[in-house]
Write a protein that holds these residues in place. Structure first.
Motif, PDB file in Angstrom:
ATOM      1  N   LYS A  17      -5.802   5.097  -5.221  1.00 24.15           N
ATOM      2  CA  LYS A  17      -4.587   4.489  -5.330  1.00 24.15           C
ATOM      3  C   LYS A  17      -4.070   3.964  -6.646  1.00 24.15           C
ATOM      4  O   LYS A  17      -2.749   3.959  -6.667  1.00 24.15           O
ATOM      5  CB  LYS A  17      -4.852   3.205  -4.363  1.00 24.15           C
ATOM      6  N   GLU A  56       0.990  -1.154   0.042  1.00 29.13           N
ATOM      7  CA  GLU A  56      -0.001  -0.098  -0.231  1.00 29.13           C
ATOM      8  C   GLU A  56       1.019   1.174  -0.010  1.00 29.13           C
ATOM      9  O   GLU A  56       1.863   1.448   0.688  1.00 29.13           O
ATOM     10  CB  GLU A  56      -0.724  -0.003   1.279  1.00 29.13           C
ATOM     11  N   GLU A  77      -7.687  11.984  -5.041  1.00 30.83           N
ATOM     12  CA  GLU A  77      -7.351  12.104  -3.626  1.00 30.83           C
ATOM     13  C   GLU A  77      -8.075  13.209  -3.159  1.00 30.83           C
ATOM     14  O   GLU A  77      -8.489  13.015  -1.988  1.00 30.83           O
ATOM     15  CB  GLU A  77      -5.703  12.380  -3.591  1.00 30.83           C
ATOM     16  N   ARG A  93      -1.032   7.661   1.487  1.00 31.09           N
ATOM     17  CA  ARG A  93      -1.603   8.898   0.604  1.00 31.09           C
ATOM     18  C   ARG A  93      -0.913  10.325   0.928  1.00 31.09           C
ATOM     19  O   ARG A  93      -0.350  10.373   2.083  1.00 31.09           O
ATOM     20  CB  ARG A  93      -3.176   8.881   1.259  1.00 31.09           C
TER      21      ARG A  93
END
Length: 322
Positions: free
Chosen positions: A150, A33, A77, A36
């Motif tokens: 993502k 992952e 985002e 962010r």
């Protein structure tokens, strides 16, 4: 056939063989992952080293790719952050559970639904997300938004949302009742690489003829003077001019009817049966949602101009569709 038509047909054959349609890139699953961003990004999508390994890609192309990546990534985002700011993130879910659902959505988009079967529907994703959490309000909205945020950083891909065309109900009362019903949503993966880089590093040479077939049909539709609709009999009549015959395998992409159905499934085209004035029914084709999202109208216009290269009169070779 006249000299002019022969020249035009030759131009059409050349254009049809050289045209390329933006197909989904081959991808690999990424399990790590990526955190962010909280501010301006230092990540610029797929690395410069990976994208310009042979040194043949210009800085101009790389800059264009980065601009597209950054603007698209930032858009998704910002949407995700707004959901979190507005307290729309589902509560009582661990990060492990969130990651598990995110992985399930990504696998569905990347591997479990081949592009030949068309876009992934919102209904499919909602079932996957809600399978173990049937009472979690807004869960599907959040996980889909998370996946959209993502994928650009993971793989340089945009998970683009489209609205499926709704067929007009022939019954006036039902049509009025359905007017305010939201159109079904669906999703496609769109590469954020510029066209030149996709051609050099991603797309397969053997797909060029099939892609030219698709672009030829799109060009025929928008030059048909019937509100961007094309009857099936007119379609096959025009395809004969570029050496594509119904029922006869093409040397590059096989059976044209199979290829046409594939374009319908992928939503590059939509079709519906209409009644013919002389009786009977036939299919009528329109440009589909995926083609509208992936192929700028200017590109089709340029393709049409290329098809008309053989015209004796240069004024006839220019097609203004704006």
């Amino acid at each position: 056939m006249s000299t002019r038509n022969s020249a035009r047909s030759a131009g059409k054959r050349k254009a049809a063989s050289q045209a390329e349609v933006n197909d989904d890139a081959e991808v690999v699953e990424v399990v790590e992952e990526v955190p962010r961003r909280n501010g301006p990004s230092s990540s610029r999508g797929p690395s410069r080293a990976g994208r310009s390994a042979d040194g043949n890609v210009s800085d101009e192309d790389l800059d264009a790719a980065d601009a597209d990546f950054e603007s698209t990534a930032d858009m998704y985002e910002r949407a995700l952050r707004k959901m979190e700011t507005d307290n729309l993130k589902p509560k009582d879910l661990s990060q492990e559970e969130v990651n598990k659902l995110l992985s399930a959505v990504m696998r569905q988009m990347l591997f479990k639904r081949p592009s030949s079967l068309g876009p992934v529907t919102r209904e499919e994703l909602s079932k996957i997300i809600g399978k173990d959490y049937p009472k979690k309000h807004n869960l599907a909205n959040y996980i889909i938004a998370l996946a959209q945020a993502k994928l650009p950083a993971f793989l340089g891909l945009e998970m683009k949302e489209l609205e499926k065309h709704k067929k007009a109900n022939p019954d006036p009362k039902k049509r009025l009742a359905e007017r305010d019903v939201a159109a079904p949503k669906m999703y496609i993966l769109r590469s954020l690489l510029p066209a030149r880089m996709r051609r050099q590093y991603v797309e397969l040479k053997q797909d060029k003829e099939a892609n030219g077939f698709a672009l030829t049909i799109l060009a025929l539709i928008i030059t048909n003077n019937s509100n961007d609709r094309l009857d099936e009999d007119v379609l096959w009549t025009n395809l004969k001019e570029v050496g594509i015959f119904k029922g006869k395998p093409h040397h590059a992409f096989g059976d044209p009817e199979t290829q046409l159905l594939k374009l319908v499934k992928q939503r590059y085209l939509t079709r519906e049966k209409v009644k013919m004035s002389e009786g009977g029914e036939q299919f009528q084709y329109e440009i589909g949602e995926v083609a509208n999202a992936n192929i700028p109208r200017k590109r089709i216009n340029d393709f049409i101009a290329n098809m008309m290269v053989g015209a004796e009169d240069e004024d006839e070779a220019v097609v203004d569709l704006d």
